[in-house]
Write an enzyme that holds these catalytic residues in place. Structure first.
Site, PDB file in Angstrom:
ATOM      1  N   GLY A 135       1.064  -1.036   0.222  1.00 49.38           N
ATOM      2  CA  GLY A 135      -0.083   0.103  -0.198  1.00 49.38           C
ATOM      3  C   GLY A 135       0.533   1.517   0.033  1.00 49.38           C
ATOM      4  O   GLY A 135       1.876   1.137  -0.178  1.00 49.38           O
ATOM      5  N   ARG A 198       0.048  -5.450  -4.586  1.00 45.85           N
ATOM      6  CA  ARG A 198      -0.135  -6.252  -3.679  1.00 45.85           C
ATOM      7  C   ARG A 198       0.385  -7.622  -4.574  1.00 45.85           C
ATOM      8  O   ARG A 198      -0.389  -7.390  -5.762  1.00 45.85           O
ATOM      9  CB  ARG A 198      -1.682  -6.333  -3.176  1.00 45.85           C
ATOM     10  N   GLY A 225       5.159  -7.385   3.791  1.00 45.86           N
ATOM     11  CA  GLY A 225       5.090  -8.314   3.348  1.00 45.86           C
ATOM     12  C   GLY A 225       6.243  -8.170   2.353  1.00 45.86           C
ATOM     13  O   GLY A 225       6.824  -9.035   1.464  1.00 45.86           O
ATOM     14  N   ASP A 254       1.501   1.742   8.479  1.00 45.02           N
ATOM     15  CA  ASP A 254       0.281   1.289  10.053  1.00 45.02           C
ATOM     16  C   ASP A 254       1.520   1.274  11.480  1.00 45.02           C
ATOM     17  O   ASP A 254       1.050   1.286  11.949  1.00 45.02           O
ATOM     18  CB  ASP A 254      -0.061   0.046   9.962  1.00 45.02           C
ATOM     19  N   ARG A 299      -4.349  -2.263  10.228  1.00 45.14           N
ATOM     20  CA  ARG A 299      -4.542  -3.279  10.077  1.00 45.14           C
ATOM     21  C   ARG A 299      -4.390  -4.598  11.077  1.00 45.14           C
ATOM     22  O   ARG A 299      -5.882  -4.934  11.540  1.00 45.14           O
ATOM     23  CB  ARG A 299      -3.853  -3.796   8.548  1.00 45.14           C
ATOM     24  N   GLU A 353      -9.030   0.903  11.920  1.00 47.27           N
ATOM     25  CA  GLU A 353      -9.791  -0.269  11.201  1.00 47.27           C
ATOM     26  C   GLU A 353      -9.894  -1.419  11.869  1.00 47.27           C
ATOM     27  O   GLU A 353     -11.014  -2.642  11.237  1.00 47.27           O
ATOM     28  CB  GLU A 353      -9.415  -0.024   9.437  1.00 47.27           C
ATOM     29  N   TYR A 411      -7.776   6.750   3.240  1.00 43.76           N
ATOM     30  CA  TYR A 411      -6.447   6.844   1.841  1.00 43.76           C
ATOM     31  C   TYR A 411      -6.555   8.335   1.925  1.00 43.76           C
ATOM     32  O   TYR A 411      -5.054   8.527   1.940  1.00 43.76           O
ATOM     33  CB  TYR A 411      -7.424   6.671   0.799  1.00 43.76           C
ATOM     34  N   ILE A 413      -5.134   9.802   4.680  1.00 44.62           N
ATOM     35  CA  ILE A 413      -3.261  10.420   5.631  1.00 44.62           C
ATOM     36  C   ILE A 413      -2.661   8.889   4.865  1.00 44.62           C
ATOM     37  O   ILE A 413      -1.243   9.056   5.718  1.00 44.62           O
ATOM     38  CB  ILE A 413      -4.367   9.636   6.609  1.00 44.62           C
ATOM     39  N   ARG A 414      -3.029   8.653   3.567  1.00 47.32           N
ATOM     40  CA  ARG A 414      -1.340   8.350   3.149  1.00 47.32           C
ATOM     41  C   ARG A 414      -1.113   8.291   2.092  1.00 47.32           C
ATOM     42  O   ARG A 414      -0.103   7.817   1.730  1.00 47.32           O
ATOM     43  CB  ARG A 414      -1.359   6.000   3.311  1.00 47.32           C
TER      44      ARG A 414
HETATM   45  N1  LIG Z   1       5.011 -14.609   2.954  1.00 47.81           N
HETATM   46  C1  LIG Z   1       5.147 -14.041   1.858  1.00 47.81           C
HETATM   47  N2  LIG Z   1       6.623 -14.706   1.365  1.00 47.81           N
HETATM   48  C2  LIG Z   1       6.679 -14.006  -0.173  1.00 47.81           C
HETATM   49  N3  LIG Z   1       5.782 -12.477  -0.987  1.00 47.81           N
HETATM   50  C3  LIG Z   1       5.339 -12.192   0.049  1.00 47.81           C
HETATM   51  C4  LIG Z   1       4.533 -12.214   1.181  1.00 47.81           C
HETATM   52  N4  LIG Z   1       3.631 -11.770   1.638  1.00 47.81           N
HETATM   53  C5  LIG Z   1       3.980 -10.708   0.671  1.00 47.81           C
HETATM   54  N5  LIG Z   1       4.615 -10.637  -0.190  1.00 47.81           N
HETATM   55  C6  LIG Z   1       4.412 -10.275  -1.620  1.00 47.81           C
HETATM   56  O1  LIG Z   1       4.983  -8.614  -0.730  1.00 47.81           O
HETATM   57  C7  LIG Z   1       3.974  -7.359  -1.542  1.00 47.81           C
HETATM   58  C8  LIG Z   1       3.839  -6.593  -0.904  1.00 47.81           C
HETATM   59  O2  LIG Z   1       2.686  -7.582   0.449  1.00 47.81           O
HETATM   60  P1  LIG Z   1       1.398  -6.700   1.058  1.00 47.81           P
HETATM   61  O3  LIG Z   1       0.942  -6.512   0.036  1.00 47.81           O
HETATM   62  O4  LIG Z   1       1.217  -7.638   1.922  1.00 47.81           O
HETATM   63  O5  LIG Z   1       2.063  -5.528   1.395  1.00 47.81           O
HETATM   64  P2  LIG Z   1       3.664  -4.655   2.771  1.00 47.81           P
HETATM   65  O6  LIG Z   1       4.319  -4.692   2.223  1.00 47.81           O
HETATM   66  O7  LIG Z   1       2.673  -5.670   3.499  1.00 47.81           O
HETATM   67  O8  LIG Z   1       2.628  -3.196   2.863  1.00 47.81           O
HETATM   68  P3  LIG Z   1       1.628  -2.729   3.422  1.00 47.81           P
HETATM   69  O9  LIG Z   1       1.087  -3.822   4.612  1.00 47.81           O
HETATM   70  O10 LIG Z   1       2.479  -1.802   4.506  1.00 47.81           O
HETATM   71  O11 LIG Z   1       0.544  -2.186   2.489  1.00 47.81           O
HETATM   72  C9  LIG Z   1       3.353  -8.213  -3.069  1.00 47.81           C
HETATM   73  O12 LIG Z   1       3.765  -7.998  -3.634  1.00 47.81           O
HETATM   74  C10 LIG Z   1       3.220 -10.162  -1.879  1.00 47.81           C
HETATM   75  O13 LIG Z   1       2.885 -11.297  -2.465  1.00 47.81           O
HETATM   76  O1  LIG Z   2      -6.637  -0.467  -0.300  1.00 49.79           O
HETATM   77  P1  LIG Z   2      -5.498  -1.021  -0.061  1.00 49.79           P
HETATM   78  O2  LIG Z   2      -4.549   0.164  -0.729  1.00 49.79           O
HETATM   79  O3  LIG Z   2      -5.207  -3.299  -0.603  1.00 49.79           O
HETATM   80  O4  LIG Z   2      -4.487  -0.984   1.561  1.00 49.79           O
HETATM   81  C1  LIG Z   2      -5.287  -0.815   3.038  1.00 49.79           C
HETATM   82  C2  LIG Z   2      -4.558  -1.385   4.537  1.00 49.79           C
HETATM   83  O5  LIG Z   2      -3.388  -1.090   4.019  1.00 49.79           O
HETATM   84  C3  LIG Z   2      -2.802  -0.497   4.534  1.00 49.79           C
HETATM   85  O6  LIG Z   2      -2.978   1.078   4.836  1.00 49.79           O
HETATM   86  C4  LIG Z   2      -1.345  -0.575   5.035  1.00 49.79           C
HETATM   87  O7  LIG Z   2      -1.130  -1.985   5.191  1.00 49.79           O
HETATM   88  C5  LIG Z   2      -4.098  -0.882   6.101  1.00 49.79           C
HETATM   89  O8  LIG Z   2      -3.743   0.316   6.579  1.00 49.79           O
HETATM   90  C6  LIG Z   2      -5.152  -1.254   5.486  1.00 49.79           C
HETATM   91  O9  LIG Z   2      -5.518  -2.145   5.534  1.00 49.79           O
HETATM   92 MG   LIG Z   3       1.362  -5.361   5.345  1.00 51.15          MG
END
Ligand SMILES: Nc1ncnc2c1ncn2[C@@H]1O[C@H](COP(=O)(O)OP(=O)(O)OP(=O)(O)O)[C@@H](O)[C@H]1O
Ligand SMILES: O=P(O)(O)OC[C@H]1O[C@](O)(CO)[C@@H](O)[C@@H]1O
Ligand SMILES: [Mg+2]
Length: 492
Positions: A135, A198, A225, A254, A299, A353, A411, A413-414
């Site tokens: 995100g 994502r 992630g 977050d 989250r 949330e 959205y 705030i980010r």
């Molecule tokens: N356990 C995992 N192993 C490999 N890839 C992962 C894993 N978890 C998430 N990813 C990949 O990392 C990328 C980002 O993951 P995610 O959408 O969960 O966002 P994030 O990096 O956690 O950021 P945020 O949650 O703060 O928005 C995606 O391409 C997702 O497929």
């Molecule tokens: O709607 P999107 O882009 O999947 O993002 C929402 C999530 O992303 C975050 O901003 C960061 O993980 C969470 O607070 C929220 O649940």
């Molecule tokens: Mg995350």
């Protein structure tokens, strides 16, 4: 194991793996301490967390003088360069009277971030890739900008590429060449110019893409992630013995990543949340029996809600995922709000949330819902709470005026540019990451630990979590500011 005394340079031979070190630290108790007024105490030895280095699996990697020394504009002062014995302690607060909170065996430490005397990459040959995943978060564009400008200006790297669309971009998109002129104003823009997504994670395809494009430095900007994904890419790179250094720059609005003090963009988000809370307060104050309800991101953690509550002082109740709450009965939310409306005529509720997800009724299909990355999809706790509040009032106070104004600035705030503090933070993060990568470190994350920047193994960051500790002083402070119930449900 190498034994060193702090302050004395015990640099291991260049090219050796910078592994675990023992540092013996003995110190005298401060005479101002009431408990240990005059006694001496000894802190346990320090264990320095090993950091992966390209030289661990690539022999014969060149050791080159840093280009910083050749800069016509900058002349490093003594102490400028960071050596392998420069460390940061993970924990700095101890209760010397308690064997439980005084570390009995070892103190954990990390390598300090910063420029090294030597580098392991020839700048003119470097091909660096920058990717943003997950995100949005205020400051993403600042980190990208500072990576480009830092690589270009400090180290003379000229081949820098942005990978569009997140991880999937490594195998499905054309990298975009970046230079300082192109990224010049990016720190003033919200979002990520590179675009993000994502899902789409496939370690093999991503590493194939890295090889195909000839990248030897990979900068992954993302949340938990993204860091878990970076670990898998790192493992694949190591298995194939590639000369590719990969680093993670933790991004999460977050603030849910552990070990580091906080993640970038978080402070900007807290600041933006104030506008929503102010509006909710005005709406509530101007109504008869008015409730202002604000849902904020978070989250699985309530850091934004907690910090926004503490900064605002207009909030009567803060609900976070780490602290279950209930609506009806003794010391429940309704009873509390009833009292507040009687006392003040209005009340403001901030809800994260991820809060209350266990008590919102949902179908089996809703329980299974996941986003492209596998994160659970939540129901709208704000909308649910608004309905529940209205039903409760009609039941308990039929015919009496009552208003709930629900504000969901999710959205807003980010999706904003970083504020000044976050912009500075992003710059330091980007430069710290570059210094580490140029020095040959890999599989690491850079971030502030107790106020100083350090390098933390990616594996450690990927499993770390930063939840609100409802037993610590900060949460106690929230409760003293709001006087809200603890929702322990032990009074019935
Ligand atoms: N356990 C995992 N192993 C490999 N890839 C992962 C894993 N978890 C998430 N990813 C990949 O990392 C990328 C980002 O993951 P995610 O959408 O969960 O966002 P994030 O990096 O956690 O950021 P945020 O949650 O703060 O928005 C995606 O391409 C997702 O497929
Ligand atoms: O709607 P999107 O882009 O999947 O993002 C929402 C999530 O992303 C975050 O901003 C960061 O993980 C969470 O607070 C929220 O649940
Ligand atoms: Mg995350």
């Amino acid at each position: 194991m190498t034994h060193v005394t702090p302050g004395i340079d015990s640099t291991p031979p260049v090219g050796s793996s910078l592994g675990e070190m023992d540092l013996d630290v003995t110190t005298a108790a401060a005479s101002s301490s009431a408990f240990v007024a005059t006694a001496d105490f000894t802190l346990p030895p320090v264990t320095l967390t090993p950091l992966p280095h390209l030289a661990d699996h690539l022999k014969g990697l060149p050791v080159l003088p840093t280009p910083i020394d050749r800069s016509p504009f900058y002349h490093p002062s003594p102490g400028f360069y960071i050596g392998p014995s420069d460390i940061i302690l993970r924990h700095i607060l101890f209760d010397l009277s308690s064997s439980e909170s005084t570390p009995s065996s070892r103190l954990l430490a990390y390598h300090r971030a910063g420029p090294r005397r030597t580098v392991r990459f020839k700048p003119s040959a470097v091909r660096a890739a920058i990717v943003t995943c997950g995100g949005l978060c205020p400051g993403l564009n600042t980190v990208i900008r500072e990576l480009v400008v830092g690589l270009w200006e400090i180290y003379g790297v000229r081949q820098i590429f942005g990978v569009p669309s997140g991880y999937r971009g490594f195998y499905s998109a054309k990298p975009v060449p970046l230079d300082p002129k192109m990224v010049d104003g990016w720190h003033k823009r919200g979002g990520t110019v590179l675009t993000t997504s994502r899902g789409g994670f496939d370690a093999e395809k991503i590493v194939d893409g890295i090889v195909k494009h000839g990248f030897d430095q990979v900068y992954c900007i993302g949340g938990d992630g993204t860091m878990r994904g970076a670990v898998k890419i790192f493992e694949e790179i190591q298995r194939s013995k590639l000369c590719v250094s990969i680093t993670g720059i933790p991004k999460t609005v977050d603030n849910d990543i552990g070990i580091i003090d906080r993640s970038f963009g978080f402070q900007t988000a807290v600041e933006m949340a104030q506008q929503a809370i102010n509006a909710a307060h005005v709406e509530a104050e101007s109504a008869v029996n008015g409730i202002g309800l604000v849902k904020l991101m978070g989250r699985s953690t309530g850091h934004i809600a907690l910090h926004a509550t503490l900064s605002s002082r207009d909030v009567d109740c803060c609900l976070i995922p780490e602290n279950d709450f209930y609506l009806e009965g003794k010391w429940g939310l309704f009873e509390f709000l009833d009292q507040r409306l009687k006392q003040n005529g209005h009340a403001v509720v901030v809800v994260a949330e991820g809060a209350g997800q266990d008590i919102i009724p949902r179908t089996d299909a809703q329980k299974q819902e996941k986003d492209e990355s596998g994160n659970p999809v939540f129901l709208d706790v704000g909308a649910w709470l608004k309905t529940e509040l209205k039903n409760w009032w009609e039941r308990e106070h039929p015919g009496e005026l009552f208003t709930v104004k629900y504000i969901d600035p999710t959205y807003m705030i980010r999706a904003v540019p970083a504020n000044a503090t976050d912009n500075l933070y992003c710059t330091l993060l980007a430069h710290s990451a570059i210094h580490g990568v140029m020095a040959g470190y890999t599989g690491f994350v850079t971030g502030p630990i107790n106020g100083n920047y350090g390098y933390i193994p990616l594996e450690e960051i990927a499993v770390s979590k930063n939840l609100v500790d409802t037993k610590d002083h900060k949460w106690a402070w929230v409760r003293s500011v709001t006087n809200q119930p603890d929702f322990l449900n032990i009074y019935s």
